[in-house]
Enzyme design. Sequence first.
Site, mmCIF file in Angstrom:
data_model
loop_
_atom_site.group_PDB
_atom_site.id
_atom_site.type_symbol
_atom_site.label_atom_id
_atom_site.label_comp_id
_atom_site.label_asym_id
_atom_site.label_seq_id
_atom_site.Cartn_x
_atom_site.Cartn_y
_atom_site.Cartn_z
ATOM 1 N N HIS A 166 -52.359 71.510 30.656
ATOM 2 C CA HIS A 166 -53.370 70.436 30.569
ATOM 3 C C HIS A 166 -53.299 69.721 29.229
ATOM 4 O O HIS A 166 -54.317 69.488 28.575
ATOM 5 C CB HIS A 166 -54.782 70.996 30.783
ATOM 6 C CG HIS A 166 -54.976 71.618 32.118
ATOM 7 N ND1 HIS A 166 -55.700 71.029 33.130
ATOM 8 C CD2 HIS A 166 -54.503 72.783 32.633
ATOM 9 C CE1 HIS A 166 -55.672 71.794 34.202
ATOM 10 N NE2 HIS A 166 -54.959 72.868 33.932
ATOM 11 N N ASP A 167 -52.102 69.397 28.813
ATOM 12 C CA ASP A 167 -51.941 68.764 27.500
ATOM 13 C C ASP A 167 -52.173 67.252 27.611
ATOM 14 O O ASP A 167 -52.477 66.730 28.670
ATOM 15 C CB ASP A 167 -50.537 69.078 26.949
ATOM 16 C CG ASP A 167 -50.554 69.222 25.435
ATOM 17 O OD1 ASP A 167 -51.269 68.453 24.781
ATOM 18 O OD2 ASP A 167 -49.840 70.095 24.918
ATOM 19 N N CYS A 200 -64.062 57.206 29.114
ATOM 20 C CA CYS A 200 -63.593 58.510 29.568
ATOM 21 C C CYS A 200 -64.675 59.306 30.290
ATOM 22 O O CYS A 200 -64.385 60.347 30.864
ATOM 23 C CB CYS A 200 -63.046 59.311 28.391
ATOM 24 S SG CYS A 200 -61.512 58.636 27.745
ATOM 25 N N HIS A 228 -48.958 46.312 36.136
ATOM 26 C CA HIS A 228 -49.285 46.172 37.548
ATOM 27 C C HIS A 228 -50.785 45.934 37.679
ATOM 28 O O HIS A 228 -51.575 46.567 36.995
ATOM 29 C CB HIS A 228 -48.882 47.453 38.290
ATOM 30 C CG HIS A 228 -49.008 47.342 39.764
ATOM 31 N ND1 HIS A 228 -48.083 46.672 40.527
ATOM 32 C CD2 HIS A 228 -49.952 47.793 40.610
ATOM 33 C CE1 HIS A 228 -48.467 46.734 41.802
ATOM 34 N NE2 HIS A 228 -49.594 47.405 41.871
HETATM 35 CO CO CO Z 1 -46.000 46.694 40.495
#
Ligand code: CO
Length: 346
Positions: A45-46, A14, A136
């Site tokens: 901004h949760d 992060c 993806h």
């Molecule tokens: Co895709």
Amino acid sequence: MKIDLLQYVENGGCSAKIPPKQLEEILKYLPLPEDPNILVNIDTHDDAGVYRVNDDLALVFTTDFFPPVCSDPYEFGQIAAANSISDVYAMGGTPVVALNIMMFPASKLPLEAYAQILKGGYDTASEAGVRIIGGHTIDDYPPKYGLAVVGYVHPEKIITNAGAKPGDSLILTKPIGTGVILAGQKLGMVSDNDLNQVKGLMKQLNSSGAEVMKKYNIKGATDVTGFGLAGHALKMAKASNISIILILKNVPLIGNTYMLIDEGCIPGAAFRNLDFAESYSHFATDLDYNLKMAAFDAQTSGGLLMSVPKLSADSVIAELHAAGLSASSIIGEVKDQSDKFLYLDN
Ligand code: CO
Ligand code: CO
Ligand code: CO
């Protein structure tokens, strides 16, 4: 062949987030869609968006992905999945299904590493009861991995970062310092013990903390990730229109975090988080600098920060300890909104 993912990254986990100041700049140009079924959007901004399907069911929807935080591909997959799923727990939801999101440099890394990352993610998602049903992949460098997760919540049982009330106690369920320890590791300053502890914490699901929140009907919470404990506390204060006081000596730290900061091991993300929060914050004049920087350290897959009615705080702590979250502590309190949103004290 032994693969070391950390060879390929500058900022892992992060701490690779866009700095909060820039993010705020960008988001202000994005119109908020209008729909009475949108129960939580980016306005506060949760941790996740929430959409009402009917009177009994709302969807919690979130995504997180980032570059490696550790050398081992399988462990990286586990950590990234625990971190992604956490946002559903932070909203009081039950995570259900997820999609893999993967950026992988097929020409630079063996495909085996790719498979191991996905396997780690799959195993941790399974532990959370989450089914991965698609995904993806694009070719990209450095590698990045995470999940888009959907969870269920009853529309009246949503927990938000806007639910903190004056008089509440603030409870944190995991110790902080993952950014500092991971930076120290690259410099060879960290013991195996600290490294293993940090990896164990990052892999740990926030599920048991979330169970305790549901049991005690807690309304205000968030999870602590890239903006650091203080940064996420600030977001909670703004969203809830209250002020937060953090007592930094009560904040649990991982292993040698304090000593590492004292020796100058402070990742850049901590300074960016501090830079964002400074104008909204008041720091005690004798505030311990190392504790202050720990509070702004970017966390990967950090714990839950809960706003708990004072009368239940001791019972909640006892339940969290019984659930194995042994570092859980009361680290501050919520006050009526005053001059600043955030007050840091020793
Ligand atoms: Co895709
Ligand atoms: Co979050
Ligand atoms: Co998130």
